[in-house]
Motif scaffolding. Sequence first.
Motif: not given
Length: 663
Positions: A483-499
């Motif tokens: 949730v915090s990352a999305y507020h900072d402008g993250a995308s689905f791709a960013d979340i997947r890349a981190a996991s």
Amino acid sequence: MTTASTTASATAFAGDFANASRDAWLAAAEAALKGRPLDGVISRRTLDGLAVDAITERVPPRVVVGRPAGARWVAMTRIDIGDPAAANAQALEDLNNGAAGLSLVFGEPGTSAGVAADTLDRLDQALEGVLLDLAPIHLDVAPFGGRQSAALATALVERRKIDPASVSILFGVDVLRDLVRTGALPRSWEAMCGRVAGAITGLSRRGFTSPVLTICGRSWHNAGASEVQELAGVLASATEHVRGLVAAGLSVETAADAVSFTLACDAEQFASIAKLRTLRLLWAAWRRESGLPDRPVHIHVETSRRMMTLRDPHTNMVRTTIAAFAAGAGGADSIVVLPFTSAFGASDWDARRIARNAQAIILEESNVHRVADPSAGAGAIEAFTDALADAAWGLFREVEAGGGMLAALTEGSWQQRLADARAARSAAIARRSAPIVGVSEFPQAGPPLAVVSEAGPAVAAAPALKPLAVEITDDVAGFDAMVSAYHDGASFADIRAASKPIPSVVAHPIATERLAEPFETLRARNEAAPSPPSAFLALVGPIARHSGRAGFIRNLLVAGGVDAVDGPVGAEPEAVAEAWSATRAPLAILCGSDDGYAQVGAALAAALKARGATVWLAGKPREGRDELAAAGVARFVAAGDDALDILRSVVDLPNRQSAGAAR
């Protein structure tokens, strides 16, 4: 096995009719059919072998508790246009013209399958002007995207400073559905359940009250499941999820309260009504067996994808209207009607309008929502509901005895059950005992109708990947971090890349097929051929004597893209054979009455065969079949035969290369 309230008195409506007993109804039906057998008309057996009897005496009403009486279901529309701005325009159009909620289909930038709402800004754009505290939302998520989508929706609610308790969002999480869509879990089952448990906890702490799990029966349905399999499948899947969530630290009640269901309703109206009622009974029984208090569960319905057709697509309007009515009468809490062109992919504005208006008309004209469980007391539906409940509970127990749904999927036993059901249904469709109007029955001759589809404008590329400032773990802290990352402008791709995925559980993906595809594929191939296959109809006797079987054969041939060439009426065998010689058709089919076959059938077959034709005959005469076969009839074609096999056999006959060739 009931969550029901029983009223003491039934309606007196039937009493307004003299002699309104079962015997009286049967007598009236027999008289109307004028000697036609009654059993096949008023009774049948489902794919599961359950008996359905249409004429059944009323019983004391047993109201299956679900949506409150008088409460409208949420008439949702499917928003799947890729560009967020275009998706927003469609969403506002729908909400301003009768829709009450949205089913938001998540896609990826660069694709047309769903809204590219992969960042908070893009989701905000797609839902700009949508009052989230008034319009319920169903998230139709990408495989294993449930937690990500839930976190993104959470960030949007926080950005808009809306009270989470006032928002109704079906978050759409179903790990087992995603397993059979992709073939592998990105983490162990335990880790995946930890992720879901973290999402449930994170959402609850923020004040959200909507169910996080949306156990999907659409996947089983579209893979060919029967009604019993669809019900047992969602029950077993819900059980597997709850068991995993409890192992991850949630209480049984918290995990069970996080469950909602999605089912598919098709044009089998009474079966669809009974299926929804049965699911409520089954889930109530499940909660009692688990020691939990009774609580209605949210049931979301989408009209069936597998029933949709490409050929004569306007017939889909009838199918989806029947399905939507059945869903409403069965007690669905929210409903999505697929546009009649959905089998083509993207649908245009007009198709979406018609889908939206179907629900509006059902709600405003039928008023079915004003009655709690409208089918309560209807003997046929009550009996079928009980039969479904018993059979589905039994199959659910079989799955549990075998180790649960996860084991059934990894072993492949559940996929095999669905494949067997699909094969049985396909056989019935091929025989046309389960006809598809516009495709296998009453097909339109000529080219298909032009259907306009709108994919929308191109979607901008995904933002460049950027490292996250937070760690995405498989628990509630990981959900909060997303949730915090999305507020900072993250995308689905960013979340997947981190996991990064570490596949550890694999299963065979389930195969899906629309019911009409075998006929449609065959017809499309034949119509596109440089020289489409054809068959000559040798018409035996006057029109009154041959029209019935000739019409049957013409319909059959059109369904497979085979041209039908009529021969002369009332001509002598040699003249008919001469007419056949002037065509390119390798096949001649005798069409007439049994009396006509007895008089000239053998001579006509012999004349055609002597000219080089392959000769078939429409029907299966009670007498004289050996003589006809000896004269040259190679196949007798009748109702109940495998129509696909017949059509493929026609195609396998090579076209004669020149018309009028000497024989």
